[in-house]
Design an enzyme around this catalytic site. Structure first.
Site, short mmCIF file in Angstrom:
data_model
loop_
_atom_site.label_atom_id
_atom_site.label_comp_id
_atom_site.label_asym_id
_atom_site.label_seq_id
_atom_site.Cartn_x
_atom_site.Cartn_y
_atom_site.Cartn_z
N HIS A 219 0.81 -1.22 0.00
CA HIS A 219 0.00 0.00 0.00
C HIS A 219 0.85 1.27 0.00
CE1 HIS A 219 0.37 -0.35 4.51
NE2 HIS A 219 0.47 0.96 4.39
N ASP A 252 0.21 -7.67 1.42
CA ASP A 252 0.64 -6.29 1.66
C ASP A 252 2.16 -6.17 1.69
OD1 ASP A 252 0.33 -3.58 1.88
OD2 ASP A 252 -0.02 -3.59 4.04
N SER A 335 4.65 2.66 7.76
CA SER A 335 4.38 1.48 6.94
C SER A 335 5.57 1.10 6.08
CB SER A 335 3.18 1.73 6.02
OG SER A 335 1.98 1.54 6.71
#
Length: 494
Positions: A219, A252, A335
C-alpha cells in the site's frame, strides 16, 4: 517526575540567639509536571479493516521496560525509560532507567549512572527542582542546570550538577537502542510515491540485498505502480529513483529496486526469526511517521498470531496477516519500515495500526495516531513473498479453493453458499472439495489454531506454503468433524 521531599525548607538549629535566615537570591522553580501515556483498546478480528500506517508520523511512544528497568513513561522523552533526577537507585520509582536496583545495566545494555554530588548528600531544593525541568526541557537543560548550581553556591557549601558529558551514558553499549538505531538507520529509506492521477503517499522501506532491492508494503507503493513516480531517500539525504519489481496485495508486501544504485551504500538489514519471537520481547520500530524520517520508537511484542485484515481506505481488496502486535509507536508513514528485536534483527514489517476513531481504516483522509496497537507482517512470511516477487514478479498464495464469509462472526469461518459471480463456493476438484467440505460448513480450527472468522482463516492459511497439509475442524449440523486438506496454489492477485 516526582519531587517529593525535594525543595522543602529545613528549620535552623535552636540556640540562644538565632539569626533570621538570609533571603535566597533565587527562589526555587517548581518542577515540571508529569505526563502519562494513554492506552488504547484491544482490536478484534472482523470485516472492518484495520488501517495501514502509511502517509506521513507522530512523536513518541510509551517505551518498553526491560530487565532492571523500573518502568516506562513520557518523562524520558520519546520511547525511553524513566530517568531519575538525582541518578540514585530508588526502588519502585522512576529511576535512572539504566540500572535501578535490579542489576548493573538497563534494558538495552547501557551502563548505570553514578549519583551526582558529594557522597551522602542530597541535592538541595533549588538544584533538584531545576534538574527536574532539565530532564523535561531538554534543549535548554544544560545551561539552566549549571546556572542553578552557580546561584546555589554561597562560597562555603557548593553543589554542582553535571547535565551532560557522562562517559558511561555515552558509551552506546552494544544492544542499546542507540546502538541498534546507529547501525540500522543508514539502511532505512523514506519512500515517496506519486501516481499519475495525483494520488501520493509517504512510507518507509529497508535495504533487502546488495542488488538494490528495498522491502516495503504494497500500500506504500501502489499509487505509483502503474507508471507513477517512486523515490527512495536514505538517512544521509541521498535520493534515488526506484521502480516496482513486484507486489502482493493480499500479503501487503512489495519489493522495489533502485534504478541507479551507483554510489548508494547498500547494507542489507539482518533478518531475525519471527517464529521464535516471544510476547514481551523488546522491539524497535524505525520509519517516517507523518513525514518525520528516521524516527525511532521502542516497545515490546504485545501478542503473536493476531489476525488482521487491513485496508488503505482506497477501495482495494483487503490484506490479511497473522501479525505481530507491538506497542511501539507506529503512525502513518511507518508502513514498510522494519520492526527490530533487541539484537537489531528484523522480525517484521510495520504495516497497520488500530485507530481509536469511529472508523478503523487509515487512508489519506483519516490521519489518526498511535494508541499503542501496531501490527507487523512476520518477517519469515515477508521473506518468502519477497523472494517470489524478485524471481517472478508475482506472489503465490496457498488456498483451499473455497469461498468463506468475511463477516464478523466469532463462531468460525462459514463456507458461503456461492462464490464470486455465482460460481460454486467450493471449487469442484479443489482441495476443500477433495476433503469433503461443503457450503454451510463452519470451520472452527486449523490444526491447533482456533478460527473465529473468515479473515482469521485466510490469514492463518497464508502463513503456510502450497502443498502443506493441514487439518481443518468444522461443524456441520451441530456435529464436529475433521478433514485433512492439502493446500493448493494461486498465482498472482485477482
Amino acid at each position: 517526575m516526582s519531587t517529593e521531599n525535594e525543595g522543602s525548607a529545613v528549620p535552623p538549629a535552636p540556640g540562644p540567639h538565632p539569626a533570621p535566615p538570609a533571603p535566597h537570591p533565587n527562589p526555587a522553580v517548581p518542577p515540571a509536571p508529569d505526563y502519562e501515556p494513554t492506552a488504547g483498546t484491544r482490536p478484534t478480528a472482523s470485516d472492518a479493516p484495520i488501517g495501514p500506517s502509511d502517509a506521513a508520523g507522530s512523536p513518541g511512544d510509551p517505551g518498553a521496560p526491560g530487565p532492571g528497568a523500573p518502568g516506562s513513561g513520557a518523562d524520558a522523552g520519546q520511547s525511553s525509560t524513566w530517568w531519575s533526577a538525582d541518578g540514585g537507585q530508588q526502588p519502585g520509582g522512576p529511576g535512572d532507567g539504566q540500572g535501578g536496583q535490579d542489576g548493573p545495566g538497563g534494558p538495552w545494555g547501557t551502563a548505570p549512572v553514578p549519583p551526582s554530588g558529594p557522597p551522602g548528600r542530597k541535592p538541595r531544593g533549588l538544584v533538584a527542582a531545576m534538574l527536574a525541568a532539565v530532564l523535561v526541557a531538554g534543549a535548554i537543560g544544560g545551561g539552566i542546570g549549571f546556572w542553578a548550581a552557580d546561584r546555589e553556591s554561597d562560597g562555603s557549601d557548593t553543589t554542582t550538577v553535571s547535565a551532560y558529558g557522562n562517559p558511561k551514558t555515552e558509551s552506546r553499549a552494544p544492544g542499546s537502542v542507540s546502538s541498534i538505531a546507529n547501525k540500522t538507520l543508514p539502511s532505512v529509506v523514506t519512500i515517496e510515491a506519486q501516481g499519475n492521477n495525483g494520488e501520493s503517499g509517504t512510507g518507509t522501506g529497508f535495504v533487502y540485498d546488495k542488488q538494490g532491492h528495498i522491502l516495503t508494503n504494497n500500500h506504500v507503493v501502489a499509487s505509483a505502480a502503474d507508471n507513477g513516480k517512486l523515490t527512495a531517500t536514505f538517512s544521509n539525504g541521498k535520493r534515488y529513483t526506484a521502480e516496482v519489481v513486484g507486489r502482493a496485495q493480499g500479503y501487503d508486501v512489495a519489493v522495489v529496486k533502485l534504478k541507479n544504485a551507483a554510489g548508494a551504500k547498500l547494507d542489507p538489514l539482518p533478518l531475525g526469526n519471527s517464529d521464535r519471537v516471544a510476547v514481551g520481547d523488546a522491539t524497535v520500530a524505525i520509519g517516517a511517521p507523518f513525514g518525520l524520517s528516521g524516527t525511532v520508537t521502542t516497545g515490546i511484542v504485545s501478542a503473536k498470531k493476531r489476525p488482521v485484515a487491513s485496508s488503505d481506505g482506497g477501495g482495494g481488496n483487503a490484506s490479511y496477516m497473522s501479525a505481530l502486535q507491538t506497542d511501539a509507536s507506529i503512525n502513518p508513514g511507518n508502513s514498510g519500515g522494519p520492526l527490530l528485536n533487541a539484537d537489531g534483527g528484523v522480525i517484521g514489517i510495520n504495516s497497520a495500526i488500530q485507530s481509536a476513531g469511529n472508523g478503523s481504516g487509515l487512508g489519506e483522509s483519516q490521519q489518526s495516531g498511535s494508541i499503542g496497537l501496531g501490527f507487523a507482517i512476520p518477517i519469515n512470511q515477508a521473506k518468502n513473498v519477497a523472494e517470489q516477487l524478485i524471481k517472478t514478479g508475482q506472489p503465490i498464495y496457498p488456498v483451499i479453493e473455497a469461498t468463506v464469509s468475511t463477516k464478523d462472526s466469532a463462531n468460525g469461518a462459514t463456507i458461503a453458499s456461492n462464490g464470486t459471480g455465482g460460481t460454486p463456493a467450493v471449487v469442484p476438484g479443489g482441495p476443500a472439495d477433495k476433503a469433503g467440505l461443503k457450503s454451510g460448513d463452519v470451520i472452527t480450527k486449523l490444526d491447533d489454531m482456533a478460527i473465529d472468522s473468515g479473515p482469521t482463516l485466510i490469514s492463518e492459511i497464508w502463513t503456510h506454503q502450497p502443498g502443506d497439509k493441514v487439518t481443518l475442524t468444522y461443524k456441520r449440523g451441530g456435529k464436529l468433524s475433521t478433514a485433512d486438506v492439502t493446500l493448493g496454489k494461486r498465482k498472482g492477485d485477482s
